[in-house]
Design a protein around this motif. Structure first.
Motif, PDB file in Angstrom:
ATOM      1  N   PRO A  31      34.566  51.709  28.873  1.00  0.00           N
ATOM      2  CA  PRO A  31      33.476  51.561  27.898  1.00  0.00           C
ATOM      3  C   PRO A  31      32.118  51.961  28.464  1.00  0.00           C
ATOM      4  N   SER A  33      31.402  54.827  29.870  1.00  0.00           N
ATOM      5  CA  SER A  33      31.179  56.272  29.820  1.00  0.00           C
ATOM      6  C   SER A  33      32.066  56.886  28.745  1.00  0.00           C
ATOM      7  N   GLN A  34      31.576  57.958  28.141  1.00  0.00           N
ATOM      8  CA  GLN A  34      32.364  58.640  27.113  1.00  0.00           C
ATOM      9  C   GLN A  34      33.395  59.593  27.716  1.00  0.00           C
ATOM     10  N   SER A  35      33.332  59.792  29.029  1.00  0.00           N
ATOM     11  CA  SER A  35      34.265  60.705  29.676  1.00  0.00           C
ATOM     12  C   SER A  35      34.540  60.222  31.101  1.00  0.00           C
TER      13      SER A  35
END
Length: 232
Positions: A31, A33-35
């Motif tokens: 949660p 980081s988006q990647s």
């Protein structure tokens, strides 16, 4: 008591470690980081607390593959670059000398990567060298002298219990206490199994200087409030 976030690198991405079973490591889903991009994950972790230091396990290099040099370069190029403790499977003098010459980088000499103790004896007095005593399911991995001659240990010693990494089963308190008893005034750093604030406080009571942490940061068990209270 310092909290040092861990970034396990494989194929240029941050992966989630699971008990030292490196063939099972997959790009991290968090949660924070988006990647699984190394800078994105680092920034996500720094959203919890302004960590000045990160521990890097370059798994490709440790396994004899191509080092994740590009990922490390991107971390060094951040606006506020962190201090990096890097285990890249170093096992020769030329590579270690080059790593010790790099600013903001502290090479970790992993016992599992050593065929003998020659490199260890040559560089043990260097102030920037960090030793990692690596323990797997089958016990200690590395030359016996690494354990038997604590007078050679540098000022920072990581106790890496791979079976505990990513397990949420608690630190290896018994082993840590034994190593601390041999370490004298040296800093002993715990790696593997840290679950929560109680574990951190228990480690501190043993005289452990720092803990390498990943899972409990990503799953939210260690919150920004905890980290601020602990003075991470």
């Amino acid at each position: 008591m310092r909290i040092i976030p861990v970034l396990d690198l494989k194929g240029g991405e941050v992966v989630r470690a699971q008990q030292g079973k490196r063939d099972r490591y997959r790009p991290i889903v968090t949660p924070l980081s988006q990647s699984s991009d190394v800078v994105a994950v680092t920034e996500g972790l720094r959203g919890l607390y302004p960590f000045p230091t990160f521990y890097i396990a370059d798994l490709d290099a440790i396994e004899g593959g191509t080092p994740n040099s590009g990922a490390l370069a991107r971390l060094k190029g951040m606006a506020e670059p962190p201090e990096l403790w890097v285990d890249a499977g170093i096992a020769d003098e030329k590579t270690l000398s080059a790593a010790l010459a790099e600013p903001c980088l502290y090479p970790v000499l992993g016992s599992e990567s050593q065929q003998d103790d020659a490199l260890f004896r040559r560089f043990c007095d260097h102030p920037d060298l960090i030793l990692s005593l690596d323990f797997f399911d089958d016990g200690f991995r590395g030359p016996a002298s690494f354990l038997d001659e604590p007078e050679l240990w540098p000022q920072k010693v990581i106790v890496m219990t791979l079976a505990k990494v990513g397990s949420a089963s608690g630190p290896d308190f018994t082993r840590l206490e034994a190593i601390k008893a041999k370490a004298g005034s040296r800093s002993v750093i715990a790696a593997g199994g840290v679950r929560n604030e109680a574990d951190i406080r228990a480690l501190s009571s043993l005289g452990i200087t720092a803990a390498l942490v990943a899972t409990s940061l990503h799953d939210g068990t260690l919150t920004p409030e905890h980290l601020a209270t602990l003075g991470a």
